[in-house]
Design a protein around this motif. Structure first.
Motif, PDB file in Angstrom:
ATOM      1  N   MET A 149      -8.578   9.445  14.767  1.00 53.13           N
ATOM      2  CA  MET A 149      -8.341  10.320  15.886  1.00 53.13           C
ATOM      3  C   MET A 149      -7.047  11.065  15.646  1.00 53.13           C
ATOM      4  SD  MET A 149      -7.308   7.629  18.757  1.00 53.13           S
ATOM      5  CE  MET A 149      -5.645   7.527  19.197  1.00 53.13           C
ATOM      6  N   ARG A 150      -6.913  12.181  16.318  1.00 54.93           N
ATOM      7  CA  ARG A 150      -5.696  12.993  16.220  1.00 54.93           C
ATOM      8  C   ARG A 150      -5.144  13.202  17.620  1.00 54.93           C
ATOM      9  NH1 ARG A 150      -7.368  17.785  13.923  1.00 54.93           N
ATOM     10  NH2 ARG A 150      -7.291  16.759  11.906  1.00 54.93           N
ATOM     11  N   TRP A 151      -3.888  12.778  17.801  1.00 58.81           N
ATOM     12  CA  TRP A 151      -3.197  12.962  19.077  1.00 58.81           C
ATOM     13  C   TRP A 151      -2.772  14.416  19.238  1.00 58.81           C
ATOM     14  CZ3 TRP A 151      -3.581   9.505  22.719  1.00 58.81           C
ATOM     15  CH2 TRP A 151      -3.819   8.173  22.377  1.00 58.81           C
ATOM     16  N   PRO A 152      -2.419  14.837  20.437  1.00 60.89           N
ATOM     17  CA  PRO A 152      -2.038  16.231  20.672  1.00 60.89           C
ATOM     18  C   PRO A 152      -0.865  16.728  19.820  1.00 60.89           C
ATOM     19  CG  PRO A 152      -2.448  15.151  22.750  1.00 60.89           C
ATOM     20  CD  PRO A 152      -2.489  14.078  21.697  1.00 60.89           C
ATOM     21  N   GLU A 154      -2.173  11.402  13.366  1.00 60.81           N
ATOM     22  CA  GLU A 154      -3.496  10.815  13.200  1.00 60.81           C
ATOM     23  C   GLU A 154      -3.395   9.300  13.155  1.00 60.81           C
ATOM     24  OE1 GLU A 154      -5.716  12.576   9.984  1.00 60.81           O
ATOM     25  OE2 GLU A 154      -5.453  14.590  10.802  1.00 60.81           O
ATOM     26  N   GLN A 178     -15.151  16.005  18.327  1.00 65.58           N
ATOM     27  CA  GLN A 178     -15.025  16.348  19.742  1.00 65.58           C
ATOM     28  C   GLN A 178     -13.599  16.131  20.226  1.00 65.58           C
ATOM     29  OE1 GLN A 178     -17.643  17.463  21.799  1.00 65.58           O
ATOM     30  NE2 GLN A 178     -16.030  17.818  23.278  1.00 65.58           N
ATOM     31  N   ASP A 179     -13.131  17.051  21.082  1.00 60.71           N
ATOM     32  CA  ASP A 179     -11.835  16.913  21.749  1.00 60.71           C
ATOM     33  C   ASP A 179     -12.055  16.354  23.144  1.00 60.71           C
ATOM     34  OD1 ASP A 179     -10.398  18.051  19.630  1.00 60.71           O
ATOM     35  OD2 ASP A 179     -10.670  20.068  20.417  1.00 60.71           O
ATOM     36  N   TYR A 180     -11.121  15.494  23.577  1.00 56.55           N
ATOM     37  CA  TYR A 180     -11.180  14.894  24.900  1.00 56.55           C
ATOM     38  C   TYR A 180      -9.813  15.028  25.563  1.00 56.55           C
ATOM     39  CZ  TYR A 180     -15.351  12.712  22.994  1.00 56.55           C
ATOM     40  OH  TYR A 180     -16.573  12.502  22.416  1.00 56.55           O
ATOM     41  N   PHE A 226     -10.038  10.526  27.490  1.00 56.26           N
ATOM     42  CA  PHE A 226     -10.061   9.706  26.283  1.00 56.26           C
ATOM     43  C   PHE A 226      -9.678   8.264  26.616  1.00 56.26           C
ATOM     44  CE2 PHE A 226      -8.035   7.792  22.603  1.00 56.26           C
ATOM     45  CZ  PHE A 226      -9.032   7.933  21.646  1.00 56.26           C
ATOM     46  N   GLN A 275      -5.131  17.262  24.396  1.00 61.14           N
ATOM     47  CA  GLN A 275      -6.445  16.806  23.942  1.00 61.14           C
ATOM     48  C   GLN A 275      -6.287  15.827  22.779  1.00 61.14           C
ATOM     49  OE1 GLN A 275      -9.745  18.500  24.794  1.00 61.14           O
ATOM     50  NE2 GLN A 275      -8.607  19.179  26.567  1.00 61.14           N
ATOM     51  N   VAL A 276      -7.188  14.858  22.731  1.00 62.09           N
ATOM     52  CA  VAL A 276      -7.292  13.936  21.604  1.00 62.09           C
ATOM     53  C   VAL A 276      -8.581  14.288  20.881  1.00 62.09           C
ATOM     54  CG1 VAL A 276      -7.518  11.531  20.897  1.00 62.09           C
ATOM     55  CG2 VAL A 276      -6.117  12.118  22.884  1.00 62.09           C
ATOM     56  N   ARG A 277      -8.515  14.401  19.564  1.00 62.80           N
ATOM     57  CA  ARG A 277      -9.708  14.717  18.779  1.00 62.80           C
ATOM     58  C   ARG A 277     -10.169  13.458  18.054  1.00 62.80           C
ATOM     59  NH1 ARG A 277     -11.936  19.667  15.537  1.00 62.80           N
ATOM     60  NH2 ARG A 277     -11.727  20.348  17.679  1.00 62.80           N
TER      61      ARG A 277
END
Length: 88
Positions: free
Chosen positions: A1-4, A8, A26-28, A33, A80-82
């Protein structure tokens, strides 16, 4: 995942149930998230409890780490978190 902030992180789940809540690429929003992670990782831990008689400490530890890492982003409603991918 990637934080804003672009950081990662790899996350652990003992169950594929995580794939019911997240989609790669997907971004949340951070709060969404967190809600999904809480539900999915708690459910994963409970599946371990049902099978082995004890909760999954790794899944619950992952949830604690996610909660802690999210704190700086909670005041940014557009953050957003991806979800990058799933590995088996």
């Amino acid at each position: 995942m990637r934080w804003p902030d672009g950081t990662e992180a790899d996350c652990y789940s003992p169950s594929l149930v995580i794939q019911d809540y997240f989609s790669p690429g997907q971004d949340y929003p951070v709060r969404e998230f967190l809600e999904k992670a809480d539900t999915a990782l708690t459910q994963a831990s409970e599946r371990v409890r049902a099978r082995y008689g004890f909760p999954c400490s790794r899944a619950l530890g992952q949830l604690r780490a996610i909660r802690q890492a999210s704190v700086p982003f909670l005041t940014h409603p557009d953050a957003q978190v991806r979800v990058l991918s799933f590995r088996s």
